[in-house]
Design an enzyme around this catalytic site. Sequence first.
Site, PDB file in Angstrom:
ATOM      1  N   TYR A 119      39.121  42.110  36.720  1.00 34.55           N
ATOM      2  CA  TYR A 119      38.786  41.814  38.121  1.00 34.55           C
ATOM      3  C   TYR A 119      39.255  40.408  38.466  1.00 34.55           C
ATOM      4  CZ  TYR A 119      36.102  40.748  42.296  1.00 34.55           C
ATOM      5  OH  TYR A 119      35.738  40.380  43.573  1.00 34.55           O
ATOM      6  N   GLU A 207      41.417  40.231  46.803  1.00 33.04           N
ATOM      7  CA  GLU A 207      40.700  40.816  45.664  1.00 33.04           C
ATOM      8  C   GLU A 207      41.580  41.852  44.990  1.00 33.04           C
ATOM      9  OE1 GLU A 207      36.207  42.299  45.229  1.00 33.04           O
ATOM     10  OE2 GLU A 207      37.465  43.722  46.309  1.00 33.04           O
TER      11      GLU A 207
END
Length: 402
Positions: A119, A207
């Site tokens: 992530y 993101e």
Amino acid sequence: MNIHEYQAKQLLSRNGVAVPPGGVCDTAQGAASIAEELLARGAPRLAVKAQIHAGGRGKGTYRNGFQGGVKLCRSAADVREKAKAMLGNVLVTRQTGAEGRLVSKLLVEAAPEIRKELYLAVLLDRACSRPVMMASTEGGMDIEEVAARTPEKLVREPVDATLGLMPYQARKTAAALGLKGELIAQGAKLLMGVYRTWWECDASLVEINPLCVVDAGDAKEALVAVDAKVSLDDNALFRHPDIQAMRDLAEEAPLEIEAAKHSLNYIKLDGNIACLVNGAGLAMATMDIIQHFGGRPANFLDVGGGATQDQVAAAFRIILQDANVKGILVNIFGGIMDCDVIAKGIVAAAKETGLRLPLVVRLEGNNVQSGRQTLAASGLALITGSTMADAARKVVEAVGST
Ligand code: GDP
Ligand code: MN
């Protein structure tokens, strides 16, 4: 403003971030053509991905029962079949709400063999007033859950905005992601590219979930952004005509688009008491006081300090298009605003729309006497509030009894 995954990947790719090769389409035939081209170029597998402004697609379900907004396929025929099931259908994910989103575009990509999902995000940390790069070895999962259950697995690297992300910070974050050998340098370079995307696009969020370690053949591994989300700061959009062109109005609330056309600040909410207010602070306070008396606001609406009669009428039409609305509270403090302009706008819109809902009006300030006269002479069955509290209480009561 939000953009689609395929557009986010274009912005990242411009900054040197590796993304899978692919193309976007809006027909099953188009999907099959992209698939054929990717297969001819040696892609072992393909991913067909619904393009909607919401995450959680992988685990989503379509209204027609078909499962998954992200599908892996081995042949162009399979891609065509999946595309047929997805296009024109409504996908419901944990981020769309029960109403879901209509899928009208698909991204067809080469699907790498994923070894590890990580992530990565860059956003503004309001607590320390700095950009921050956030990274975690727990990719592909709901990051809020990682933050809540295993906060130690979420590393944060605050950035000095004047210096930008320094190479040592990128290497440190790459190491924290568990990257080894050649992947550390490759990862550091990718992280610099992600930060540059955030900075140069005036993004509020970039993101990548998941950022993947993939099989690159010859016993090698590579890093690829398999998913991407970019949110832009609306106040800086004027500097980026190329990004503005990426706007997909079909993904935005129709009433908010209509309001923007009239230069009205309108945000739809899920309550049943519509409010029409001048000034953002007063609009916030109005929503608070509605809640205080047990009601639920249907919207935020600031018509601004110098609204015209037409704008007021447009505002009225917009709030009335929300089917949840059961009552209206107009709260105006005429500092700059002429109360009679508001009154005339209300009367015109109420007559035009054949208003039947309870309407509570609290007017105060500049030219208030004429405003009250206009309302009284209109023959409209409205309720007047002497103070803000009085008006809020009255509208909550009126809605409660309908
Ligand atoms: P989201 O559910 O909307 O966040 O969509 P993602 O693009 O993140 O896809 C969800 C999951 O599907 C990812 O975490 C991956 O596990 C998987 N996935 C997505 N794209 C690919 C791909 O190209 N190859 C493989 N193997 N898996 C993928
Ligand atoms: Mn994702």
